[in-house]
Design a protein around this motif. Structure first.
Motif, short mmCIF file in Angstrom:
data_model
loop_
_atom_site.label_atom_id
_atom_site.label_comp_id
_atom_site.label_asym_id
_atom_site.label_seq_id
_atom_site.Cartn_x
_atom_site.Cartn_y
_atom_site.Cartn_z
N TYR A 43 49.13 41.37 79.86
CA TYR A 43 48.32 42.42 80.49
C TYR A 43 49.20 43.59 80.91
N PHE A 47 48.81 47.43 79.26
CA PHE A 47 48.37 48.55 80.09
C PHE A 47 49.53 49.22 80.83
N PRO A 50 50.82 48.94 85.30
CA PRO A 50 50.27 49.88 86.29
C PRO A 50 50.87 49.67 87.67
N ALA A 54 47.71 52.88 90.45
CA ALA A 54 46.97 52.74 89.20
C ALA A 54 46.20 51.42 89.16
N GLN A 55 46.85 50.34 89.62
CA GLN A 55 46.17 49.04 89.63
C GLN A 55 44.99 49.07 90.60
N ILE A 58 42.15 50.76 88.79
CA ILE A 58 41.52 49.88 87.80
C ILE A 58 40.58 48.90 88.47
N GLN A 100 35.49 45.83 77.96
CA GLN A 100 36.70 45.34 78.61
C GLN A 100 37.51 44.47 77.67
N SER A 103 39.35 46.53 75.14
CA SER A 103 40.11 47.68 75.63
C SER A 103 41.57 47.64 75.19
N ASN A 105 43.61 50.51 76.24
CA ASN A 105 44.30 51.38 77.18
C ASN A 105 43.56 51.37 78.52
N ARG A 106 44.14 52.01 79.51
CA ARG A 106 43.57 51.98 80.86
C ARG A 106 42.20 52.67 80.91
N VAL A 110 38.88 50.89 82.29
CA VAL A 110 38.15 51.45 83.43
C VAL A 110 36.69 51.68 83.07
#
Length: 518
Positions: A43, A47, A50, A54-55, A58, A100, A103, A105-106, A110
């Motif tokens: 993870y 990503f 993060p 940033a985390q 998310i 999700q 996904s 990228n971030r 999101v």
């Protein structure tokens, strides 16, 4: 008549009330779908590791979507019905889970979490509303509180899926759990087809015969002449006629005298459930135990899992006895206990911890003090247990039963939106908080819990064991700042008294219509 549901299923209010709780379980799935990957190497690589801000963003994406979803319930639950809103929430969750899972990228992650949050916001608002309107008062608290139990089961099951998949190398270790969380939502949307619509919604939309049949199936084994069925039917009719004389349904109704106080209580209830700090122990338990001195990813996962098991187990007593113990005692005792445990965690962290480094990031950690580490773990477990048996179930039960019919859907959605607004703020703020003020974060939540205890004592009247219509009489008494004075027998009516009230209100409505025609 085309009931569109199975009378055999409707005959058991426990089945009807508990199945919808899968909607609550979706929130639980999301909590551990995040907490289980915070130290997952795949993870972090995917990503780009993060940071705390940033985390936090998310994680906060889900409650941001939930805030919008909770507000949409105000329109959807009144327009398409409680049942169809629950069904819709399940399919929206499936869409969010697919995004999700795929996904890369971030931004994509999101977006998927916002869509999933939209589903959770719908479900978390409409499920307690639906449950409160289909269950008899003697077991209403028990069934609505199962919403919280479903959340704890969602957390536990998803966490163990995450735990098992953590032994898989590569991105499959987090994509598989994110994909599997679609299954409960599919079951929810398909299964709700066989369940009845809320009799109160049917009555409010001019479908009285269907409402009577649903009540008979739910509470009278199909017998429309059953005394309890007749009493509930007459009380609902009386309430509906009364609400119709009060004017059109709109958000302005939330600020009318007699309603605004209850809106404040509902919003405060959901606010305190978040400010209690429980989600610190759920979303970010990995960070809590890392700071306590638990090293090694597997050791942390095992310690976390014990907490989630306790969360499930300690919710059971509340489900069984919430209608016997009452709402007030649970709220007061639970918030007081949580404040105490948070203060202990902060004190132990402050006394034995120091600034160090965990996974390359600055962190407040305890090293070489096994007794302090064990003490923090035990206090964390006790904090979760205190919430599970008190604020957890009551925070969903109380707002679902204190509002009048004409504003119930809007008021419950508004209250639940408050939950998600504070959830969003805390989900984003806690990682930076732990990174900057460390152990003082726990003191903040402990202070919130003590403040909540005072508020519960003075302002929250008891509602256990009363029909939704009898709750009206409780608030008609007043006692805004002396909630302990509410009398136990307030609002109790016989079938004949309910019928007489209905006749008077029908006559009043008829006279108003004649005047309007003139």
């Amino acid at each position: 008549m085309g009931k569109g549901y199975s009378p055999a299923i409707a005959a058991n209010p426990y089945i009807v009330g508990s199945f919808a709780c899968i909607g609550g379980g979706l929130f639980g799935l999301d909590i551990s779908s995040m907490s289980g990957v915070l130290n997952n190497e795949a993870y972090l690589r995917t990503f780009h590791s993060p940071g705390s801000n940033a985390q936090g963003a998310i994680v906060a994406a889900m409650p941001a979507g939930s805030f919008v979803g909770a507000l949409l319930v105000a329109t959807l639950a009144d327009k398409i019905g409680r049942k169809n809103t629950v069904i819709s929430s399940g399919w929206i969750w499936v869409i969010g889970s697919i995004i999700q899972c795929a996904s890369v990228n971030r931004g994509m992650l999101v977006a998927g979490r916002v869509i999933s949050g939209l589903s959770v916001g719908l479900a978390s608002s409409v499920v307690p509303l639906y449950q409160s309107e289909i269950t008899p008062p003697a077991i209403r608290g028990r069934l609505v509180s199962m919403q919280q139990w479903a959340i704890t089961w969602g957390i536990l099951l998803q966490y163990f899926v995450q735990f098992g998949c953590s032994y898989i190398d590569g991105v499959a270790s987090f994509r598989i759990p994110w994909g599997l969380q679609m299954i409960p939502a599919i079951l929810l949307s398909l299964g709700m087809v066989f369940f009845p619509e809320s009799p109160r919604w049917l009555m409010d939309n001019g479908r009285e015969e269907e409402a009577l049949q649903v009540l008979a199936d739910l509470h009278g084994r199909g017998d429309k002449t059953n005394e309890l069925v007749q009493l509930e039917f007459e009380e609902i009719r009386a309430q509906v006629y009364f609400e119709r004389t009060e004017g059109a349904k709109s958000y302005m109704d939330l600020f009318k005298p007699g309603v605004m106080r209850r809106v404040g209580l509902g919003c405060s209830m959901q606010m305190w459930s978040q400010l209690s700090g429980m989600n610190v122990m759920m979303y970010y338990v990995v960070y809590v135990f890392q700071g306590a001195g638990i090293t090694g990813r597997r050791a942390n996962l095992i310690a976390d899992s014990v907490q989630y098991v306790l969360n499930v187990a300690l919710t059971v007593p509340a489900i069984l006895y919430i209608d016997k113990w009452g709402r007030r005692p649970l709220l007061i005792a639970g918030s007081l206990a949580m404040g105490f445990w948070f203060m202990l965690v902060g004190g132990l962290q402050g006394r034995y911890g120091h600034w160090g480094e965990v996974d390359g990031s600055a962190s407040w950690v305890i090293e070489g003090h096994s007794a302090a580490t064990k003490g923090i773990i035990v206090c964390s477990y006790l904090c979760v247990c205190s919430f599970a048996i008190s604020l957890g179930p009551v925070s969903w039960t109380y707002p679902a039963e204190i509002f009048p019919l004409r504003v119930r859907a809007k008021a419950v959605s508004f209250s639940t939106a408050t939950n998600w607004a504070f959830n969003f703020a805390l989900a984003w703020a806690v990682p930076p908080g732990l990174s900057n003020i460390a152990y003082k974060t726990y003191f903040i939540f402990g202070t919130f819990d003590f403040a909540a205890c005072i508020h519960f004592f003075f302002c929250f009247p008891e509602t256990a064991g009363r029909t939704l219509e009898e709750v009206e009489e409780i608030f008609a008494q007043g006692h805004a700042f002396s909630a302990w004075k509410v009398e136990r027998g307030v609002g109790k009516k016989t079938v004949e008294e309910a019928k007489q009230q209905t006749k008077e209100l029908e006559l009043h409505e008829h006279i108003d219509e004649k005047i309007a025609d003139v």
